[in-house]
Design a protein around this motif. Structure first.
Motif, PDB file in Angstrom:
ATOM      1  N   PHE A   6       1.029  -1.202   0.026  1.00  0.00           N
ATOM      2  CA  PHE A   6      -0.600  -0.163   0.236  1.00  0.00           C
ATOM      3  C   PHE A   6       1.098   1.169   0.556  1.00  0.00           C
ATOM      4  CE2 PHE A   6      -2.260   3.134   2.879  1.00  0.00           C
ATOM      5  CZ  PHE A   6      -2.860   3.065   1.478  1.00  0.00           C
ATOM      6  N   ASN A   7      -0.114   2.481  -0.680  1.00  0.00           N
ATOM      7  CA  ASN A   7       1.090   3.461  -0.982  1.00  0.00           C
ATOM      8  C   ASN A   7       1.877   3.724  -0.968  1.00  0.00           C
ATOM      9  OD1 ASN A   7       0.581   6.498  -0.497  1.00  0.00           O
ATOM     10  ND2 ASN A   7       1.616   6.407   1.967  1.00  0.00           N
ATOM     11  N   GLU A  36       4.220   4.546  -5.510  1.00  0.00           N
ATOM     12  CA  GLU A  36       4.155   4.909  -6.504  1.00  0.00           C
ATOM     13  C   GLU A  36       5.084   4.422  -7.422  1.00  0.00           C
ATOM     14  OE1 GLU A  36       2.727   6.762  -9.378  1.00  0.00           O
ATOM     15  OE2 GLU A  36       1.609   7.031  -7.059  1.00  0.00           O
ATOM     16  N   PRO A  84       0.883   2.261  -7.881  1.00  0.00           N
ATOM     17  CA  PRO A  84       0.649   1.231  -6.983  1.00  0.00           C
ATOM     18  C   PRO A  84       1.052  -0.431  -7.445  1.00  0.00           C
ATOM     19  CG  PRO A  84      -0.627   2.264  -8.208  1.00  0.00           C
ATOM     20  CD  PRO A  84       1.091   3.316  -9.084  1.00  0.00           C
ATOM     21  N   THR A 106      -5.044   7.611   2.617  1.00  0.00           N
ATOM     22  CA  THR A 106      -3.975   8.011   3.082  1.00  0.00           C
ATOM     23  C   THR A 106      -3.790   9.155   2.573  1.00  0.00           C
ATOM     24  OG1 THR A 106      -2.117   7.890   4.357  1.00  0.00           O
ATOM     25  CG2 THR A 106      -2.409   6.606   2.101  1.00  0.00           C
ATOM     26  N   THR A 107      -3.039  10.214   3.654  1.00  0.00           N
ATOM     27  CA  THR A 107      -2.763  11.478   3.497  1.00  0.00           C
ATOM     28  C   THR A 107      -1.676  11.620   3.201  1.00  0.00           C
ATOM     29  OG1 THR A 107      -2.327  12.078   6.041  1.00  0.00           O
ATOM     30  CG2 THR A 107      -4.612  12.772   4.644  1.00  0.00           C
ATOM     31  N   ALA A 108      -0.480  10.209   3.823  1.00  0.00           N
ATOM     32  CA  ALA A 108       0.595  10.573   3.334  1.00  0.00           C
ATOM     33  C   ALA A 108       1.607  10.712   2.326  1.00  0.00           C
ATOM     34  CB  ALA A 108       1.198   9.197   3.910  1.00  0.00           C
ATOM     35  N   GLU A 109       2.674  10.638   2.061  1.00  0.00           N
ATOM     36  CA  GLU A 109       3.109  10.871   0.775  1.00  0.00           C
ATOM     37  C   GLU A 109       3.238   9.331   0.495  1.00  0.00           C
ATOM     38  OE1 GLU A 109       3.623  13.772  -1.694  1.00  0.00           O
ATOM     39  OE2 GLU A 109       2.493  14.331  -0.781  1.00  0.00           O
ATOM     40  N   PRO A 110       2.935   8.737  -1.305  1.00  0.00           N
ATOM     41  CA  PRO A 110       3.574   7.755  -1.699  1.00  0.00           C
ATOM     42  C   PRO A 110       4.841   7.611  -1.272  1.00  0.00           C
ATOM     43  CG  PRO A 110       2.450   8.937  -3.050  1.00  0.00           C
ATOM     44  CD  PRO A 110       2.592   9.941  -2.448  1.00  0.00           C
ATOM     45  N   LYS A 111       5.079   6.083  -0.904  1.00  0.00           N
ATOM     46  CA  LYS A 111       6.347   5.728  -1.486  1.00  0.00           C
ATOM     47  C   LYS A 111       7.238   5.188  -1.931  1.00  0.00           C
ATOM     48  CE  LYS A 111       5.103   3.519   1.975  1.00  0.00           C
ATOM     49  NZ  LYS A 111       4.455   2.232   3.169  1.00  0.00           N
TER      50      LYS A 111
END
Length: 89
Positions: free
Chosen positions: A9-10, A12, A14, A65-70
């Motif tokens: 998950f999360n 970039e 996906p 999520t509000t976190a930036e993609p890893k």
């Protein structure tokens, strides 16, 4: 849990269907205790892998999520650094 099952998950870009299926296969292997099922269990094993993959795809599609993609490359480099620190003499 299996060490070979990675967070999907999360990121970039996906997770791909192939990555989801590979994680599902590892999960079913862990649950069943079989790395390769017998002929008698092959159909049930395959159905379980497909069901887990479908559930995992649905979960990943619905999570927010509000976190930036890893970044996959950055995360892989961090994992290699942890491995070196853990296993170096």
């Amino acid at each position: 849990m299996c060490r070979s099952i990675k967070t999907l998950f999360n990121f970039e870009p996906p997770a791909t269907e192939l990555e989801i299926r590979a994680a599902s296969l590892q999960f079913v292997r862990k649950l069943s205790g079989f790395s390769v099922p017998s002929k008698a269990n092959e159909a049930a094993f395959a159905r379980a892998v497909e069901a887990v993959a479908a559930a995992a795809s649905e979960l990943l599609a619905e999570l927010v999520t509000t976190a930036e993609p890893k970044n996959r490359d950055d995360e892989a480099a961090k994992a290699r650094a942890r491995s070196v620190a853990r296993f170096s003499a």
